[in-house]
Design an enzyme around this catalytic site. Structure first.
Site, PDB file in Angstrom:
ATOM      1  N   GLU A  82       3.395  -6.611   1.922  1.00  0.00           N
ATOM      2  CA  GLU A  82       3.098  -7.053   0.495  1.00  0.00           C
ATOM      3  C   GLU A  82       2.901  -6.200  -0.753  1.00  0.00           C
ATOM      4  O   GLU A  82       2.120  -5.289  -1.582  1.00  0.00           O
ATOM      5  CB  GLU A  82       1.932  -7.320   0.642  1.00  0.00           C
ATOM      6  CG  GLU A  82       1.566  -8.963   1.361  1.00  0.00           C
ATOM      7  CD  GLU A  82      -0.113  -9.557   1.648  1.00  0.00           C
ATOM      8  OE1 GLU A  82      -0.597  -8.596   1.187  1.00  0.00           O
ATOM      9  OE2 GLU A  82       0.174 -10.200   2.256  1.00  0.00           O
ATOM     10  N   PRO A  83       4.424  -5.754  -1.153  1.00  0.00           N
ATOM     11  CA  PRO A  83       4.854  -3.707  -1.327  1.00  0.00           C
ATOM     12  C   PRO A  83       4.372  -4.370  -3.419  1.00  0.00           C
ATOM     13  O   PRO A  83       4.405  -5.914  -3.501  1.00  0.00           O
ATOM     14  CB  PRO A  83       5.639  -3.159  -1.175  1.00  0.00           C
ATOM     15  CG  PRO A  83       6.173  -4.222  -0.966  1.00  0.00           C
ATOM     16  CD  PRO A  83       5.831  -5.503  -0.128  1.00  0.00           C
ATOM     17  N   TYR A  91      -9.634   5.009 -12.705  1.00  0.00           N
ATOM     18  CA  TYR A  91      -9.146   5.785 -11.045  1.00  0.00           C
ATOM     19  C   TYR A  91      -9.605   7.732 -11.978  1.00  0.00           C
ATOM     20  O   TYR A  91      -8.992   8.226 -10.496  1.00  0.00           O
ATOM     21  CB  TYR A  91      -8.533   5.341 -10.294  1.00  0.00           C
ATOM     22  CG  TYR A  91      -8.785   4.258 -10.245  1.00  0.00           C
ATOM     23  CD1 TYR A  91      -8.836   3.352  -9.683  1.00  0.00           C
ATOM     24  CD2 TYR A  91      -7.337   3.259 -10.901  1.00  0.00           C
ATOM     25  CE1 TYR A  91      -9.085   2.332  -9.192  1.00  0.00           C
ATOM     26  CE2 TYR A  91      -7.485   2.019 -10.916  1.00  0.00           C
ATOM     27  CZ  TYR A  91      -7.844   1.646 -10.130  1.00  0.00           C
ATOM     28  OH  TYR A  91      -7.731  -0.038  -9.665  1.00  0.00           O
ATOM     29  N   TYR A  99      -0.179  -2.115 -12.303  1.00  0.00           N
ATOM     30  CA  TYR A  99      -1.629  -1.991 -12.597  1.00  0.00           C
ATOM     31  C   TYR A  99      -1.760  -1.446 -14.029  1.00  0.00           C
ATOM     32  O   TYR A  99      -2.250  -0.775 -14.295  1.00  0.00           O
ATOM     33  CB  TYR A  99      -2.154  -1.025 -10.896  1.00  0.00           C
ATOM     34  CG  TYR A  99      -2.412  -1.546 -10.550  1.00  0.00           C
ATOM     35  CD1 TYR A  99      -2.441  -2.703  -9.672  1.00  0.00           C
ATOM     36  CD2 TYR A  99      -1.299  -0.644  -9.371  1.00  0.00           C
ATOM     37  CE1 TYR A  99      -2.245  -3.070  -8.331  1.00  0.00           C
ATOM     38  CE2 TYR A  99      -0.726  -1.267  -7.954  1.00  0.00           C
ATOM     39  CZ  TYR A  99      -1.324  -2.887  -7.419  1.00  0.00           C
ATOM     40  OH  TYR A  99      -1.474  -3.795  -5.947  1.00  0.00           O
ATOM     41  N   ARG A 115      -6.443   3.043 -16.203  1.00  0.00           N
ATOM     42  CA  ARG A 115      -6.174   3.545 -14.918  1.00  0.00           C
ATOM     43  C   ARG A 115      -6.586   5.143 -14.826  1.00  0.00           C
ATOM     44  O   ARG A 115      -7.244   5.688 -13.823  1.00  0.00           O
ATOM     45  CB  ARG A 115      -4.697   3.613 -13.822  1.00  0.00           C
ATOM     46  CG  ARG A 115      -4.289   2.466 -13.776  1.00  0.00           C
ATOM     47  CD  ARG A 115      -3.050   2.979 -12.585  1.00  0.00           C
ATOM     48  NE  ARG A 115      -3.002   2.894 -11.595  1.00  0.00           N
ATOM     49  CZ  ARG A 115      -3.511   4.277 -10.972  1.00  0.00           C
ATOM     50  NH1 ARG A 115      -2.714   5.269 -11.898  1.00  0.00           N
ATOM     51  NH2 ARG A 115      -3.607   4.390  -9.940  1.00  0.00           N
ATOM     52  N   ARG A 117       2.933  -1.836  -6.009  1.00  0.00           N
ATOM     53  CA  ARG A 117       3.184   0.001  -6.692  1.00  0.00           C
ATOM     54  C   ARG A 117       4.300  -0.031  -6.690  1.00  0.00           C
ATOM     55  O   ARG A 117       4.847   0.716  -6.942  1.00  0.00           O
ATOM     56  CB  ARG A 117       2.166   0.737  -6.191  1.00  0.00           C
ATOM     57  CG  ARG A 117       1.984   1.784  -7.379  1.00  0.00           C
ATOM     58  CD  ARG A 117       1.253   2.975  -6.247  1.00  0.00           C
ATOM     59  NE  ARG A 117      -0.351   2.410  -6.428  1.00  0.00           N
ATOM     60  CZ  ARG A 117      -1.434   2.025  -6.924  1.00  0.00           C
ATOM     61  NH1 ARG A 117      -1.567   2.094  -7.669  1.00  0.00           N
ATOM     62  NH2 ARG A 117      -2.653   1.713  -6.634  1.00  0.00           N
ATOM     63  N   CYS A 154     -13.727   3.659 -29.043  1.00  0.00           N
ATOM     64  CA  CYS A 154     -15.261   4.134 -28.552  1.00  0.00           C
ATOM     65  C   CYS A 154     -16.076   4.591 -27.645  1.00  0.00           C
ATOM     66  O   CYS A 154     -17.357   3.817 -27.685  1.00  0.00           O
ATOM     67  CB  CYS A 154     -16.128   3.268 -29.649  1.00  0.00           C
ATOM     68  SG  CYS A 154     -15.731   2.939 -31.682  1.00  0.00           S
ATOM     69  N   GLU A 155     -15.136   5.371 -26.802  1.00  0.00           N
ATOM     70  CA  GLU A 155     -15.618   5.791 -24.944  1.00  0.00           C
ATOM     71  C   GLU A 155     -15.247   7.124 -25.141  1.00  0.00           C
ATOM     72  O   GLU A 155     -14.307   7.206 -25.467  1.00  0.00           O
ATOM     73  CB  GLU A 155     -15.522   4.581 -24.334  1.00  0.00           C
ATOM     74  CG  GLU A 155     -15.495   3.160 -24.188  1.00  0.00           C
ATOM     75  CD  GLU A 155     -16.480   2.572 -23.293  1.00  0.00           C
ATOM     76  OE1 GLU A 155     -16.727   3.401 -22.453  1.00  0.00           O
ATOM     77  OE2 GLU A 155     -16.779   1.474 -22.791  1.00  0.00           O
ATOM     78  N   GLY A 157       0.458  -1.312   0.014  1.00  0.00           N
ATOM     79  CA  GLY A 157       0.237   0.106   0.082  1.00  0.00           C
ATOM     80  C   GLY A 157       1.019   0.996  -0.382  1.00  0.00           C
ATOM     81  O   GLY A 157       0.050   2.452  -0.062  1.00  0.00           O
TER      82      GLY A 157
HETATM   83  N1  LLP Z   1      -1.886  -7.149  -0.830  1.00  0.00           N
HETATM   84  C1  LLP Z   1      -2.733  -6.925  -0.905  1.00  0.00           C
HETATM   85  C2  LLP Z   1      -3.562  -8.348  -0.764  1.00  0.00           C
HETATM   86  C3  LLP Z   1      -3.740  -6.235  -2.294  1.00  0.00           C
HETATM   87  O1  LLP Z   1      -4.928  -6.062  -2.413  1.00  0.00           O
HETATM   88  C4  LLP Z   1      -3.116  -5.171  -3.260  1.00  0.00           C
HETATM   89  C5  LLP Z   1      -3.716  -3.987  -3.511  1.00  0.00           C
HETATM   90  C6  LLP Z   1      -1.282  -5.368  -2.613  1.00  0.00           C
HETATM   91  C7  LLP Z   1      -0.832  -6.276  -1.261  1.00  0.00           C
HETATM   92  C8  LLP Z   1      -0.464  -4.297  -3.173  1.00  0.00           C
HETATM   93  O2  LLP Z   1      -1.040  -3.302  -2.625  1.00  0.00           O
HETATM   94  P1  LLP Z   1       0.223  -2.102  -3.395  1.00  0.00           P
HETATM   95  O3  LLP Z   1       2.089  -1.909  -2.386  1.00  0.00           O
HETATM   96  O4  LLP Z   1       0.409  -2.555  -4.941  1.00  0.00           O
HETATM   97  O5  LLP Z   1       0.049  -0.780  -3.272  1.00  0.00           O
HETATM   98  N2  LLP Z   1      -5.746  -1.226  -9.637  1.00  0.00           N
HETATM   99  C9  LLP Z   1      -5.247  -0.368  -8.741  1.00  0.00           C
HETATM  100  C10 LLP Z   1      -4.718  -0.477  -8.015  1.00  0.00           C
HETATM  101  C11 LLP Z   1      -5.937  -1.714  -6.738  1.00  0.00           C
HETATM  102  C12 LLP Z   1      -4.465  -2.883  -5.753  1.00  0.00           C
HETATM  103  C13 LLP Z   1      -5.196  -3.730  -5.406  1.00  0.00           C
HETATM  104  N3  LLP Z   1      -5.122  -4.885  -4.153  1.00  0.00           N
HETATM  105  C14 LLP Z   1      -4.744   0.971  -8.843  1.00  0.00           C
HETATM  106  O6  LLP Z   1      -3.658   0.849 -10.360  1.00  0.00           O
HETATM  107  O7  LLP Z   1      -3.821   1.971  -9.087  1.00  0.00           O
END
Ligand code: LLP
Length: 419
Positions: free
Chosen positions: A275-276, A318, A373, A314, A278, A344-345, A240
């Site tokens: 669990e990183p 978002y 993503y 994205r 992004r 076409c959107e 996150g």
């Molecule tokens: N762990 C779990 C259980 C998750 O659901 C996620 C992301 C992560 C770790 C990794 O999170 P990060 O470090 O990448 O923030 N598609 C969206 C983001 C969806 C995130 C879903 N879960 C976007 O493009 O912003």
């Protein structure tokens, strides 16, 4: 921008490799990833948490290309997966299943079986019903499936609502108030062994307070479970940490994140799992696209490019911002435009009301921060083949996923005789 991104003689380069050269050889659109960037991102996490027994489990959903997974695996990473398909990718990429955690609210029996057989580190179980099914899978296999319960700490991560997951009302995890009871139940089961606690509060988070609040709740619960005789070895705090999409956005450095987390763990016996996604790969990737046409409406000027919302969803999904650079710095002046794709959107935009250098048909643009993503959320909408992916390392580059062909797109479809 990372030091490996730079203009040399007016041409955008990653390290020694010219983006224009890659585009010429591979075609556009294409995703391009920098190995040096992903490596530095991983090592800065590793270094930041080096004072604690920590396993970094790269979140595969952010970018699941085999070459990316192999790169992280070779750097010592474990993996956070959410499907049987992602488990297969880890195996193909030579990752260690013993460093895999398996999250997600809808794991099937087959996926559970494959993961138990592969010997993953633990499951992040998200509901009582799932726990029962996992227990029965473990019992059938004559094994104890290692589990964490994913608890929902009821914390506001202050990010986009679609990527906030730790609220009471969200579909994720087990309410923290109920977790103790569910843990006690799990501890009596024959087919599972309780070894960890997990939470994930959301994504693209800049404020460290929600992380610390969540960790405090997890540690408190772990201590209570240990007093009850359970063997809690790991606390998984999810992913996150946000990244900078705009120059003025300043996310905390992993070191600041680590310091605030590790402080909470001081004197505690637990190992940490992260669990990183992004923050390890987001800024290591870009989407390169070619300008097809310019179109001047009465209210707006449009730059129509060959990439679209199916390639990078994205902005449409978002309303997210991706910085856009011209691959060649030869422009005279700038203007405010919408950068749109051929789909076409009306939602098919990559940037709106954006001040960009003046461009012309044939010019190349790079959409930054598209490593996470990006490709993984792409689709074949409008029968558009998914684009090529390229990895750059030092002075070399290689296609790590071929551009799809029309034939491949159609090959799974059948016209039945009854029509
Ligand atoms: N762990 C779990 C259980 C998750 O659901 C996620 C992301 C992560 C770790 C990794 O999170 P990060 O470090 O990448 O923030 N598609 C969206 C983001 C969806 C995130 C879903 N879960 C976007 O493009 O912003």
């Amino acid at each position: 921008m990372h030091s490996s991104y730079q203009y040399k003689d007016g041409e955008f380069h990653i390290g020694d490799v010219s983006i224009a050269k890659i585009a010429e050889s591979v075609g556009t659109p294409c995703y391009i990833y920098s190995y040096e960037f992903l490596k530095d991102s991983f090592l800065s996490y590793k270094e930041a948490f080096s004072d604690m027994d920590t396993l970094i489990c790269y979140s595969v959903k952010a970018n699941s290309n085999l070459a990316i997974l192999k790169s992280f695996s070779d750097l010592g990473s474990g993996f956070d997966i959410v499907s049987g398909g992602e488990l297969l990718r880890i195996k193909r990429a030579g990752g260690d299943p013993g460093k895999v955690v398996f999250s997600g609210v809808g794991k099937t029996r087959e996926e559970m079986k494959a993961a138990v057989e592969a010997g993953i580190l633990f499951f992040n179980v998200e509901s009582e019903e799932e726990l029962n099914v996992l227990n029965s899978v473990g019992t059938e296999l004559g094994k104890k499936a290692p589990v964490a319960l994913r608890v929902n700490p009821d914390i506001d991560p202050k990010t986009h609502p679609y990527i906030s997951t730790g609220f009471k009302k969200s579909k994720f995890g087990i309410e923290i108030g109920r977790a103790f009871e569910v843990y006690k139940e799990a501890n009596t089961m024959e087919g599972v062994s309780v070894i960890a606690i997990d939470a994930h509060i959301g994504s693209q988070i800049f404020d460290l307070t929600p992380f610390v609040d969540s960790v405090r709740k997890l540690i408190k619960l772990a201590d209570d479970l240990v007093s009850e005789g359970m063997d809690i070895q790991y606390i998984d705090i999810g992913g996150g940490l946000g990244i900078s999409y705009k120059k003025e956005e300043k996310p905390p450095h992993p070191k600041m994140y680590a310091d605030s987390i590790m402080k909470e763990f001081s004197g505690k016996p637990y190992k940490l799992v992260l669990e990183p996604g992004r923050s390890l790969i987001g800024n290591a990737g870009m989407l390169v696209t070619k300008v097809l046409y310019l179109k001047e409406g009465t209210a707006k000027k449009f730059v129509i490019v060959d990439a679209a919302m199916n390639d990078l969803i994205r902005p449409a999904f978002y309303e997210s911002y991706h910085e856009i650079l011209t691959v060649r710095q030869d422009s005279k002046g700038s203007e405010v435009v919408d950068v749109v794709g051929p789909i076409c959107e009306s939602g098919d935009f990559l940037a709106q009301d954006r001040e960009l250098p003046v461009v012309k048909s044939g010019d190349l643009l790079a959409l930054l921060s598209a490593g996470a993503y990006g490709f993984v959320m792409s689709s074949n909408y409008n029968t558009r083949p998914r684009v090529a992916e390229v990895l750059v390392k030092g002075s070399e580059f290689s296609v790590v996923r071929e551009r799809e062909t029309y034939e491949e797109l159609l090959s799974l479809e059948r016209i039945p005789e009854f029509i």
